[in-house]
Write a protein that holds these residues in place. Structure first.
Motif, PDB file in Angstrom:
ATOM      1  N   TYR A  30       0.804  -1.221   0.000  1.00 55.80           N
ATOM      2  CA  TYR A  30       0.000   0.000   0.000  1.00 55.80           C
ATOM      3  C   TYR A  30       0.840   1.276   0.000  1.00 55.80           C
ATOM      4  CZ  TYR A  30      -3.337  -3.577   1.168  1.00 55.80           C
ATOM      5  OH  TYR A  30      -4.088  -4.719   1.149  1.00 55.80           O
ATOM      6  N   ASP A  31       2.104   1.191  -0.393  1.00 54.18           N
ATOM      7  CA  ASP A  31       3.001   2.350  -0.451  1.00 54.18           C
ATOM      8  C   ASP A  31       2.992   2.985  -1.835  1.00 54.18           C
ATOM      9  OD1 ASP A  31       3.665   1.758   2.148  1.00 54.18           O
ATOM     10  OD2 ASP A  31       5.534   0.730   1.624  1.00 54.18           O
ATOM     11  N   ARG A  32       1.848   3.004  -2.447  1.00 53.02           N
ATOM     12  CA  ARG A  32       1.695   3.464  -3.829  1.00 53.02           C
ATOM     13  C   ARG A  32       2.175   4.891  -4.050  1.00 53.02           C
ATOM     14  NH1 ARG A  32      -4.165   3.236  -6.643  1.00 53.02           N
ATOM     15  NH2 ARG A  32      -3.752   4.942  -8.032  1.00 53.02           N
ATOM     16  N   CYS A  33       1.993   5.760  -3.077  1.00 53.18           N
ATOM     17  CA  CYS A  33       2.348   7.175  -3.241  1.00 53.18           C
ATOM     18  C   CYS A  33       3.833   7.445  -2.994  1.00 53.18           C
ATOM     19  CB  CYS A  33       1.486   8.039  -2.333  1.00 53.18           C
ATOM     20  SG  CYS A  33      -0.248   8.013  -2.830  1.00 53.18           S
ATOM     21  N   ASP A  34       4.611   6.400  -2.706  1.00 50.47           N
ATOM     22  CA  ASP A  34       6.059   6.597  -2.530  1.00 50.47           C
ATOM     23  C   ASP A  34       6.740   7.020  -3.829  1.00 50.47           C
ATOM     24  OD1 ASP A  34       5.783   5.931   0.094  1.00 50.47           O
ATOM     25  OD2 ASP A  34       6.867   4.022  -0.033  1.00 50.47           O
ATOM     26  N   ILE A  40       0.676   8.620 -10.566  1.00 48.80           N
ATOM     27  CA  ILE A  40      -0.146   9.348 -11.545  1.00 48.80           C
ATOM     28  C   ILE A  40      -0.356   8.490 -12.792  1.00 48.80           C
ATOM     29  CG2 ILE A  40      -0.163  11.337 -13.112  1.00 48.80           C
ATOM     30  CD1 ILE A  40       1.301  12.868 -10.805  1.00 48.80           C
ATOM     31  N   THR A  41       0.708   7.835 -13.256  1.00 48.53           N
ATOM     32  CA  THR A  41       0.589   6.963 -14.427  1.00 48.53           C
ATOM     33  C   THR A  41      -0.385   5.828 -14.155  1.00 48.53           C
ATOM     34  OG1 THR A  41       2.865   7.448 -15.072  1.00 48.53           O
ATOM     35  CG2 THR A  41       1.866   5.508 -16.055  1.00 48.53           C
ATOM     36  N   LEU A  42      -0.282   5.224 -12.987  1.00 53.72           N
ATOM     37  CA  LEU A  42      -1.183   4.129 -12.635  1.00 53.72           C
ATOM     38  C   LEU A  42      -2.629   4.596 -12.541  1.00 53.72           C
ATOM     39  CD1 LEU A  42       0.818   2.097 -10.019  1.00 53.72           C
ATOM     40  CD2 LEU A  42      -0.288   1.187 -12.043  1.00 53.72           C
ATOM     41  N   SER A  43      -2.838   5.794 -12.064  1.00 51.89           N
ATOM     42  CA  SER A  43      -4.199   6.311 -11.933  1.00 51.89           C
ATOM     43  C   SER A  43      -4.839   6.577 -13.291  1.00 51.89           C
ATOM     44  CB  SER A  43      -4.197   7.601 -11.115  1.00 51.89           C
ATOM     45  OG  SER A  43      -3.748   7.340  -9.814  1.00 51.89           O
ATOM     46  N   SER A  44      -4.033   7.004 -14.248  1.00 51.62           N
ATOM     47  CA  SER A  44      -4.591   7.346 -15.554  1.00 51.62           C
ATOM     48  C   SER A  44      -4.520   6.216 -16.572  1.00 51.62           C
ATOM     49  CB  SER A  44      -3.897   8.599 -16.105  1.00 51.62           C
ATOM     50  OG  SER A  44      -2.513   8.346 -16.246  1.00 51.62           O
ATOM     51  N   CYS A 111      -6.737  -5.308  -5.628  1.00 52.42           N
ATOM     52  CA  CYS A 111      -6.118  -3.977  -5.696  1.00 52.42           C
ATOM     53  C   CYS A 111      -4.992  -3.978  -6.724  1.00 52.42           C
ATOM     54  CB  CYS A 111      -5.599  -3.560  -4.325  1.00 52.42           C
ATOM     55  SG  CYS A 111      -5.140  -1.817  -4.277  1.00 52.42           S
ATOM     56  N   CYS A 112      -5.388  -4.022  -7.971  1.00 51.40           N
ATOM     57  CA  CYS A 112      -4.418  -4.091  -9.057  1.00 51.40           C
ATOM     58  C   CYS A 112      -3.453  -2.893  -9.076  1.00 51.40           C
ATOM     59  CB  CYS A 112      -5.135  -4.244 -10.391  1.00 51.40           C
ATOM     60  SG  CYS A 112      -4.107  -4.981 -11.655  1.00 51.40           S
ATOM     61  N   PRO A 113      -3.933  -1.649  -8.887  1.00 52.81           N
ATOM     62  CA  PRO A 113      -2.977  -0.535  -8.894  1.00 52.81           C
ATOM     63  C   PRO A 113      -1.926  -0.638  -7.787  1.00 52.81           C
ATOM     64  CG  PRO A 113      -5.202   0.288  -9.186  1.00 52.81           C
ATOM     65  CD  PRO A 113      -5.317  -1.161  -8.851  1.00 52.81           C
ATOM     66  N   CYS A 114      -2.329  -1.093  -6.609  1.00 56.87           N
ATOM     67  CA  CYS A 114      -1.364  -1.252  -5.517  1.00 56.87           C
ATOM     68  C   CYS A 114      -0.330  -2.320  -5.858  1.00 56.87           C
ATOM     69  CB  CYS A 114      -2.075  -1.624  -4.219  1.00 56.87           C
ATOM     70  SG  CYS A 114      -3.149  -0.329  -3.587  1.00 56.87           S
ATOM     71  N   SER A 115      -0.790  -3.416  -6.437  1.00 56.44           N
ATOM     72  CA  SER A 115       0.108  -4.502  -6.802  1.00 56.44           C
ATOM     73  C   SER A 115       1.078  -4.076  -7.903  1.00 56.44           C
ATOM     74  CB  SER A 115      -0.714  -5.710  -7.251  1.00 56.44           C
ATOM     75  OG  SER A 115       0.133  -6.776  -7.546  1.00 56.44           O
ATOM     76  N   LEU A 116       0.560  -3.419  -8.939  1.00 56.06           N
ATOM     77  CA  LEU A 116       1.429  -2.947 -10.021  1.00 56.06           C
ATOM     78  C   LEU A 116       2.453  -1.947  -9.500  1.00 56.06           C
ATOM     79  CD1 LEU A 116      -1.085  -2.477 -12.970  1.00 56.06           C
ATOM     80  CD2 LEU A 116       0.707  -4.209 -12.770  1.00 56.06           C
ATOM     81  N   SER A 117       2.027  -1.083  -8.599  1.00 50.18           N
ATOM     82  CA  SER A 117       2.931  -0.100  -8.023  1.00 50.18           C
ATOM     83  C   SER A 117       4.052  -0.787  -7.243  1.00 50.18           C
ATOM     84  CB  SER A 117       2.157   0.856  -7.116  1.00 50.18           C
ATOM     85  OG  SER A 117       3.027   1.765  -6.513  1.00 50.18           O
ATOM     86  N   ARG A 121       7.992  -0.625  -8.243  1.00 48.09           N
ATOM     87  CA  ARG A 121       9.008  -0.162  -7.293  1.00 48.09           C
ATOM     88  C   ARG A 121      10.058  -1.232  -7.036  1.00 48.09           C
ATOM     89  NH1 ARG A 121       4.467   1.275  -4.561  1.00 48.09           N
ATOM     90  NH2 ARG A 121       4.934  -0.239  -2.930  1.00 48.09           N
ATOM     91  N   GLU A 122       9.634  -2.486  -6.997  1.00 44.88           N
ATOM     92  CA  GLU A 122      10.568  -3.589  -6.791  1.00 44.88           C
ATOM     93  C   GLU A 122      11.607  -3.627  -7.915  1.00 44.88           C
ATOM     94  OE1 GLU A 122      12.256  -6.828  -4.884  1.00 44.88           O
ATOM     95  OE2 GLU A 122      10.668  -5.510  -4.162  1.00 44.88           O
ATOM     96  N   LEU A 123      11.141  -3.552  -9.143  1.00 40.28           N
ATOM     97  CA  LEU A 123      12.075  -3.547 -10.277  1.00 40.28           C
ATOM     98  C   LEU A 123      12.939  -2.289 -10.286  1.00 40.28           C
ATOM     99  CD1 LEU A 123       9.753  -5.026 -13.033  1.00 40.28           C
ATOM    100  CD2 LEU A 123      11.775  -6.106 -12.032  1.00 40.28           C
TER     101      LEU A 123
END
Length: 131
Positions: A30-34, A40-44, A111-117, A121-123
């Motif tokens: 859930y650290d999406r905003c880090d 922003i890209t994930l949101s759009s 929660c696909c956006p959280c997972s993608l984020s 970040r991992e990569l």
């Protein structure tokens, strides 16, 4: 020359890539905003982030655009979480990460956006995505 000596000799040089231990996610689900730009890209347009992740995990065999289009098409029939879950599994295997806090497909389904984020970040943290 020892990397520590290079950094000591030139303090203004870029810091060395931080090493992350195998078997641990360095960032939370859930650290999406880090990473505000990725947030922003994930949101759009999450298909862009997914395409970048898939291209790196596949070693360039499939382009970012093709993977993103497949993700988008599967999203139209509400099955993108199945496709994205496969890549989360590949990422976990690549870095020996635990299937935590939940299963790969379940995380993408809920929660696909959280997972993608987290995957992006991992990569990024481990080096393949430029900062």
């Amino acid at each position: 020359m020892d990397p520590k000596n290079i950094e000591a000799a030139n303090p203004k040089s870029a810091p060395l890539q931080k090493q992350y231990p195998e078997g641990q996610w360095p960032t939370g689900l859930y650290d999406r905003c880090d990473d505000p730009s990725n947030c922003i890209t994930l949101s759009s347009c999450p298909c862009v982030t997914f395409g970048q992740i898939a291209e790196i995990i596949d070693g360039g065999d499939r382009s970012c655009g093709i993977s993103g289009l497949v993700y988008y098409a599967m999203g139209n029939i509400h099955c993108e979480w199945l496709y994205a879950g496969l890549y989360r599994t590949k990422l976990r295997q690549l870095f020996s990460l635990p299937e935590a806090p939940y299963g790969d497909r379940f995380v993408h389904c809920c929660c696909c956006p959280c997972s993608l984020s987290q995957e992006y970040r991992e990569l990024k943290n481990r080096g393949p995505i430029p900062p």
